[in-house]
Write a protein that holds these residues in place. Sequence first.
Motif, PDB file in Angstrom:
ATOM      1  N   SER A   1      -2.009  -5.985  -4.892  1.00  0.00           N
ATOM      2  CA  SER A   1      -2.984  -6.821  -3.661  1.00  0.00           C
ATOM      3  C   SER A   1      -1.883  -8.264  -2.604  1.00  0.00           C
ATOM      4  O   SER A   1      -1.378  -8.769  -3.620  1.00  0.00           O
ATOM      5  CB  SER A   1      -4.363  -7.716  -4.516  1.00  0.00           C
ATOM      6  OG  SER A   1      -3.804  -8.677  -4.888  1.00  0.00           O
TER       7      SER A   1
ATOM      8  N   THR B   1      -2.008 -11.353  -0.793  1.00  0.00           N
ATOM      9  CA  THR B   1      -2.855 -12.564  -0.869  1.00  0.00           C
ATOM     10  C   THR B   1      -2.209 -13.631  -0.543  1.00  0.00           C
ATOM     11  O   THR B   1      -0.904 -13.747  -0.799  1.00  0.00           O
ATOM     12  CB  THR B   1      -3.901 -12.476  -2.147  1.00  0.00           C
ATOM     13  OG1 THR B   1      -4.591 -13.409  -2.127  1.00  0.00           O
ATOM     14  CG2 THR B   1      -3.091 -12.811  -3.394  1.00  0.00           C
TER      15      THR B   1
ATOM     16  N   LYS C   1       0.570  -0.873  -0.054  1.00  0.00           N
ATOM     17  CA  LYS C   1       0.028   0.244   0.015  1.00  0.00           C
ATOM     18  C   LYS C   1       0.999   0.960   0.358  1.00  0.00           C
ATOM     19  O   LYS C   1       0.216   2.260  -0.847  1.00  0.00           O
ATOM     20  CB  LYS C   1      -0.911  -0.321   1.459  1.00  0.00           C
ATOM     21  CG  LYS C   1      -1.962  -0.728   1.083  1.00  0.00           C
ATOM     22  CD  LYS C   1      -2.874  -1.057   2.485  1.00  0.00           C
ATOM     23  CE  LYS C   1      -3.918  -2.650   2.490  1.00  0.00           C
ATOM     24  NZ  LYS C   1      -4.364  -2.818   3.475  1.00  0.00           N
TER      25      LYS C   1
END
Length: 180
Positions: free
Chosen positions: A92, A94, A80
């Motif tokens: 992302s 994951t 981020k």
Amino acid sequence: MSRQSNRTTDSKKMNSELFTLTYGALVTQLCKDYENDEEVNKQLDKMGYNIGVRLIEDFLARSSVGRCQDFRETADVIAKVAFKMYLGVTPSVTNWSPAGDEFSLILENNPLADFVELPDNHSTLVYSNLLCGALRGALEMVQMAVDVKFAQDTLRGDGVTEIRMKFIKRIEENLPAGDE
């Protein structure tokens, strides 16, 4: 006033495209200088590592991010803040391992791979391997040993670019004798 913001946006896009093209020229030159893709991959990782070692200081100064408490928090900061700050994308986070020591960064768009097609004779080239080295180098400077590698790559026909990161160990600071 809107004219000023358009100029800023155009400038950022132009800088991004210039970086992408310059990186492409670097990889092309490495392919000419080294005999095989494995050597090029090693050189890209080594260059990335050296960039990461130096970049972490700039990142910490500009982002005002404090020390992360665990690997999950580190993953969030990488995705981020760091990727957004330096590459303009937010991957992302994951595919966490059950032990919480391994995860994937999924990039829908890899800015290093814009305008790129891998020639057939470079099927084992990991074109964006610089990113793996940069992540490894930066995290090593904040006392985290990690293994970083590409699991999927859009340049090889995969749907997304996936960088797999595995926490190896926390690096203990070695203080000179008497400085404890």
